[in-house]
Design a protein around this motif. Structure first.
Motif, short mmCIF file in Angstrom:
data_model
loop_
_atom_site.label_atom_id
_atom_site.label_comp_id
_atom_site.label_asym_id
_atom_site.label_seq_id
_atom_site.Cartn_x
_atom_site.Cartn_y
_atom_site.Cartn_z
N PRO A 176 0.83 -1.20 0.00
CA PRO A 176 0.00 0.00 0.00
C PRO A 176 0.87 1.25 0.00
O PRO A 176 1.98 1.25 0.54
CB PRO A 176 -0.81 -0.11 1.29
CG PRO A 176 -0.14 -1.14 2.13
CD PRO A 176 0.64 -2.02 1.20
N ASN A 232 -9.27 -2.64 -2.54
CA ASN A 232 -8.91 -1.39 -3.19
C ASN A 232 -9.62 -0.23 -2.51
O ASN A 232 -10.82 -0.23 -2.38
CB ASN A 232 -9.32 -1.48 -4.67
CG ASN A 232 -9.14 -0.16 -5.38
OD1 ASN A 232 -8.24 0.59 -5.04
ND2 ASN A 232 -10.01 0.13 -6.32
N GLN A 260 -2.41 0.97 -5.94
CA GLN A 260 -1.88 0.76 -4.58
C GLN A 260 -2.05 1.97 -3.67
O GLN A 260 -1.73 1.92 -2.49
CB GLN A 260 -0.38 0.39 -4.63
CG GLN A 260 -0.11 -1.00 -5.17
CD GLN A 260 0.05 -0.99 -6.69
OE1 GLN A 260 -0.54 -0.18 -7.39
NE2 GLN A 260 0.85 -1.91 -7.21
N ALA A 291 -3.40 1.87 5.59
CA ALA A 291 -2.57 0.86 4.95
C ALA A 291 -3.09 -0.55 5.20
O ALA A 291 -2.86 -1.45 4.40
CB ALA A 291 -1.13 0.97 5.45
N HIS A 297 -3.51 4.19 -1.14
CA HIS A 297 -4.51 4.00 -0.09
C HIS A 297 -4.91 5.30 0.60
O HIS A 297 -5.69 5.27 1.54
CB HIS A 297 -3.97 3.03 0.96
CG HIS A 297 -4.14 1.59 0.58
ND1 HIS A 297 -4.86 0.69 1.33
CD2 HIS A 297 -3.70 0.90 -0.50
CE1 HIS A 297 -4.84 -0.50 0.75
NE2 HIS A 297 -4.13 -0.39 -0.37
#
Length: 203
Positions: free
Chosen positions: A24, A198, A105, A193, A107
């Motif tokens: 993340p 998603n 990725q 994290a 977050h």
């Protein structure tokens, strides 16, 4: 989080250079000289891992810092500096947009504003931009040690009002000098994290 291992994985300028580890990522965004590098260094208990500079616009790449092989801090070029050419600014904007709009990725984003002043028009634009891409945002008021404690609530209210802060987004006052706010920032980072799936709004 107690950080023992941290390294700069890559300074990227395009998607093909982004790390492929799948960790993340949290983006750190803000005006030049707002204290991004100082915040990152304080969070990871390092003096100079993220390079601080008195020269605005020094960061010209997306710097991916690997934190404990679990998470990337992504230091994004600062905005709002006048000394960089129009062409360079356009290049930065395209690079940042590519990252924010496409990165699975990602977050969340940490948006830094200077607690001593009202958020600038650039700060407001950046917040709206992040919300456009459905990115969760933590707003951090930096250099809070240079403001009076008596004004703290007023400062927070003014920042929220100026940014038109979303109910779901958080504001934390922070000082790189004293470490105030560090634990609260880590609590937010850990929560972001560790969220499964998603969290970016891009399917």
């Amino acid at each position: 989080m107690k950080v023992n291992n941290v390294s700069l994985t890559i300074s990227a300028v395009s998607a093909k250079q982004y790390p492929a580890t799948g960790y993340p990522e949290i983006a750190f965004v803000g005006r030049s000289n707002v204290g991004k590098s100082s915040l990152i260094n304080r969070l990871i208990d390092r003096k100079s891992m993220a390079r601080t500079s008195s020269v605005p616009g020094k960061t010209q790449t997306l710097n991916f810092y690997d934190i404990e092989d679990q998470l990337y801090f992504v230091d994004v070029p600062g905005y709002g500096f006048a000394k960089v050419s129009k062409a360079a600014r356009a290049k930065f904007a395209a690079m940042i947009e590519e990252y924010l709009s496409t990165r699975q990725q990602l977050h969340g984003a940490v948006l830094l504003v200077d607690a001593r002043h009202l958020p600038s028009a650039d700060d407001v634009s950046m917040y709206q931009y992040l919300k456009y891409f459905n990115i969760d945002v933590l707003v951090i008021g930096t250099k809070v040690d240079k403001t009076s404690k008596a004004r703290r609530q007023t400062i927070m209210r003014d920042i929220k009002k100026t940014l038109d802060l979303n109910q779901t987004d958080q504001l934390i006052m922070f000082s790189a000098e004293t470490g105030e706010g560090k634990d609260a920032v880590w609590a937010w980072l850990d929560a972001q994290a560790n969220i499964g799936g998603n969290h970016h709004g891009v399917e």
